[in-house]
Design an enzyme around this catalytic site. Structure first.
Site, PDB file in Angstrom:
ATOM      1  N   LYS A  79      46.407  -0.345  12.168  1.00 22.92           N
ATOM      2  CA  LYS A  79      45.004  -0.284  11.749  1.00 22.92           C
ATOM      3  C   LYS A  79      44.615  -1.625  11.136  1.00 22.92           C
ATOM      4  O   LYS A  79      45.404  -2.225  10.389  1.00 22.92           O
ATOM      5  CB  LYS A  79      44.834   0.846  10.722  1.00 22.92           C
ATOM      6  CG  LYS A  79      43.401   1.121  10.304  1.00 22.92           C
ATOM      7  CD  LYS A  79      43.334   2.352   9.398  1.00 22.92           C
ATOM      8  CE  LYS A  79      41.923   2.699   8.977  1.00 22.92           C
ATOM      9  NZ  LYS A  79      41.857   3.916   8.142  1.00 22.92           N
ATOM     10  N   SER A 154      38.549   7.437   9.586  1.00 23.80           N
ATOM     11  CA  SER A 154      38.279   6.072   9.958  1.00 23.80           C
ATOM     12  C   SER A 154      39.323   5.436  10.863  1.00 23.80           C
ATOM     13  O   SER A 154      39.030   4.423  11.496  1.00 23.80           O
ATOM     14  CB  SER A 154      38.125   5.222   8.700  1.00 23.80           C
ATOM     15  OG  SER A 154      39.344   5.156   7.998  1.00 23.80           O
ATOM     16  N   SER A 178      41.307  10.132   6.823  1.00 22.85           N
ATOM     17  CA  SER A 178      41.181   9.136   7.895  1.00 22.85           C
ATOM     18  C   SER A 178      42.340   9.046   8.871  1.00 22.85           C
ATOM     19  O   SER A 178      42.203   8.396   9.902  1.00 22.85           O
ATOM     20  CB  SER A 178      40.955   7.758   7.297  1.00 22.85           C
ATOM     21  OG  SER A 178      39.601   7.605   7.024  1.00 22.85           O
TER      22      SER A 178
HETATM   23  N1  GLN Z   1      35.694  10.069   5.692  1.00 27.61           N
HETATM   24  C1  GLN Z   1      36.106   9.722   4.375  1.00 27.61           C
HETATM   25  C2  GLN Z   1      35.214   8.633   3.840  1.00 27.61           C
HETATM   26  O1  GLN Z   1      34.316   8.270   4.510  1.00 27.61           O
HETATM   27  C3  GLN Z   1      37.539   9.334   4.351  1.00 27.61           C
HETATM   28  C4  GLN Z   1      37.812   7.972   4.831  1.00 27.61           C
HETATM   29  C5  GLN Z   1      39.258   7.594   4.718  1.00 27.61           C
HETATM   30  O2  GLN Z   1      40.126   8.450   4.575  1.00 27.61           O
HETATM   31  N2  GLN Z   1      39.512   6.291   4.713  1.00 27.61           N
HETATM   32  O3  GLN Z   1      35.386   8.139   2.789  1.00 27.61           O
END
Ligand code: GLN
Length: 527
Positions: A79, A154, A178
């Site tokens: 990532k 994400s 994410s």
């Molecule tokens: N969807 C969550 C957010 O927008 C989690 C994102 C993540 O785990 N990096 O913060």
């Protein structure tokens, strides 16, 4: 023999160790597939131009008779919020568009020292803030099962890469879901480890009390192996716990003990019918095939989890992102842009009657900050910074941030109480399958609500994984979430492994369309 790209990382390591495949052959095949499909999938932001050369070097070392672990030479995707010293680390943000870190993240260092070959850096929501991969400055990654759908976020690119056979496995990060959400939407397995199991050093910080790095793979065995390679204490991260790392790969292949598995009735009620069916079917597999006893459990404060998370995560983000000032890192607005932005800003502020702010604009430093941060960050990141700054501000700290910390304690206590009665909890990852790209971008709240079932584990610090458990009528994959007590990764992966011995959801492949359907826009599209 099945094509190389369909092999698991485990199988590839065995072939490498036996000398029936070289790292060069394997790496070349994945690079070719990336070349062929990345334009339509948008999984990678950056492909490592050195990958093939690095693969050849591993082959040479092995040929010379050097003692190497079997997985030396297996490629991996990372990532793009994990720091790498030989490739850009953009966090899918204009702010870090050309940033190259002076060091490797601890996890990256560990993988390199084991001989893994980095294929490239994968797409994500900007600074990992989002649930759909759509806040990426480089455009979204696309779901390989239906390219007009989101892969989840994400860590969308990391999930797409594995689901499409562009990489055998990958690393993601999980602050509120994410890893698990994209794993569910793309039909792969993703694990968020216990907070403190894996070093965060070199993971670009979003919300430091919630962030964890974890594996995405097709099989539980691959995920177990990858966790084994990255877990363990690190003197550079004081939140990383000094606990021995189990031999996950060995443990998970042992016969299952008699298990009590909890499920939360309210969670099942909140699901779309097809998801509900798949989760119920999965519970049946756990009971009938794996011999588990199912018990109802309650998580009474779970309904506050999203609200709590969206106070705590933006608060920490607003502080973590203060470092992007146009001076220390990455993007800096140029002088003309600063002046133009300043003029506009001064007019707007004067009209609004904010004379103190107009005066502040006299400072060249403030001007630079303002122009750089307005241009360098996308809409969602700015929204988070504002939410967090507000929640932490003097008049509202007690009302929002402090209160959220208290509720976080209650949510954690719910889990501790539940794990007195059961060994782990099974349930949904999300209430629906992958949604359409664009469906939720105009309504941030609806996007936040996607995280309903995932943020709890981050707030409590417990490990949780998502594994494939079915498909909708339209052919979209669905995920089952397993959550366990602190440091129960071995048990979660063991259950996942045995579940996979009885099901075939994880060995189906999407039909891909070849590239050039869209150009992956390195100049960004969503500002
Ligand atoms: N969807 C969550 C957010 O927008 C989690 C994102 C993540 O785990 N990096 O913060």
């Amino acid at each position: 023999m099945a094509p190389i790209w369909k092999a698991s990382a485990w199988e590839l390591s065995q072939q490498l160790a036996q000398g029936t495949l070289s790292s060069e052959e394997i790496t070349r095949e994945f690079l070719q597939r990336i070349e062929q499909y990345n334009d339509s999938l948008g999984a990678f932001i950056h492909v490592n131009p050195q990958a093939l050369e690095q693969a050849r070097q591993v082959d040479q070392r092995r040929r010379r008779g050097e003692e190497l672990p079997p997985w030396a030479g297996v490629p991996i995707a990372l990532k793009d919020n994990l720091c790498t010293s030989d490739q850009p680390t953009t966090c899918a943000s204009r702010m870090l568009q050309d940033y190259i870190s002076p060091f490797d993240a601890t996890v990256v260092k560990r993988l390199r020292s084991q001989g893994l070959v980095v294929l490239g850096k994968t797409n994500l929501d900007e600074f990992a803030m989002g649930s759909s991969n759509e806040t990426s400055f480089f455009g979204p990654a696309r779901n390989p099962w239906a390219e007009d759908r989101s892969p989840g976020g994400s860590s969308g690119g990391s999930a797409v890469a594995v689901a499409s056979g562009l990489a055998p496995w990958s690393l993601g990060s999980d602050t509120g879901g994410s890893i698990r959400l994209p794993a569910a939407f793309c039909g792969v397995l993703g694990l968020k480890p216990t907070y403190g199991r894996v070093s965060r050093w070199g993971l670009v910080a979003f919300a430091s009390s919630l962030d964890q790095i974890g594996p995405l793979a097709r099989s539980a065995l691959d995920a177990a192996l990858l966790l084994e390679l990255i877990a363990g204490p690190d003197e550079r991260d004081s939140t990383c716990v000094n606990q021995p790392v189990p031999r996950y790969c060995q443990v998970i292949q042992q016969p299952l003990p008699k298990l009590r598995i909890g499920w939360v009735p309210e969670q099942l009620e909140a699901l779309e019918p097809e998801v509900q069916q798949a989760v119920q079917q999965a519970l049946k597999v756990l009971r009938q095939q794996l011999g588990a006893e199912l018990r109802e459990v309650r998580l009474p404060h779970a309904r506050f989890a999203v609200a709590t998370y969206y106070i705590i995560a933006p608060s920490e983000a607003s502080s973590n992102l203060a470092r992007y000032d146009g001076i220390h890192f990455g993007y800096r607005a140029n002088e003309q842009e600063v002046l133009a932005a300043l003029r506009q800003e001064a007019q707007r502020l004067a009209q609004a009657g904010d004379h103190q702010a107009v005066q502040e604009l006299d400072s060249p430093l403030v001007r630079l900050y303002r122009a750089t941060r307005s241009q360098g960050f996308g809409t969602e990141v700015k929204r988070r910074i504002m939410l967090g700054t507000y929640a932490l501000s003097a008049g509202y700290y007690d009302q929002y941030y402090l209160k959220a910390l208290k509720v976080r304690r209650l949510i954690r206590q719910d889990y501790l109480d539940a794990f007195e009665q059961v060994d782990l909890i099974a349930g949904p990852v999300a209430s629906s399958a992958a949604f359409a790209l664009g469906e939720k971008t105009q309504d941030p709240l609806s996007m936040y609500l996607v995280d309903l079932f995932t943020v709890g584990a981050n707030l409590a610090g417990i490990p949780a994984l998502s594994l494939p458990c079915g498909f909708t009528g339209e052919g979209l994959p669905l995920g089952l979430q397993l959550q366990g007590p602190l440091f129960s990764e071995a048990l979660l992966l063991q259950v996942a492994h045995h579940f996979q011995l009885h099901t075939d959801y994880h060995i189906r492949w999407p039909q891909l369309t070849e590239g050039n359907q869209r150009t992956h826009d390195r100049n960004g599209c969503q500002q």
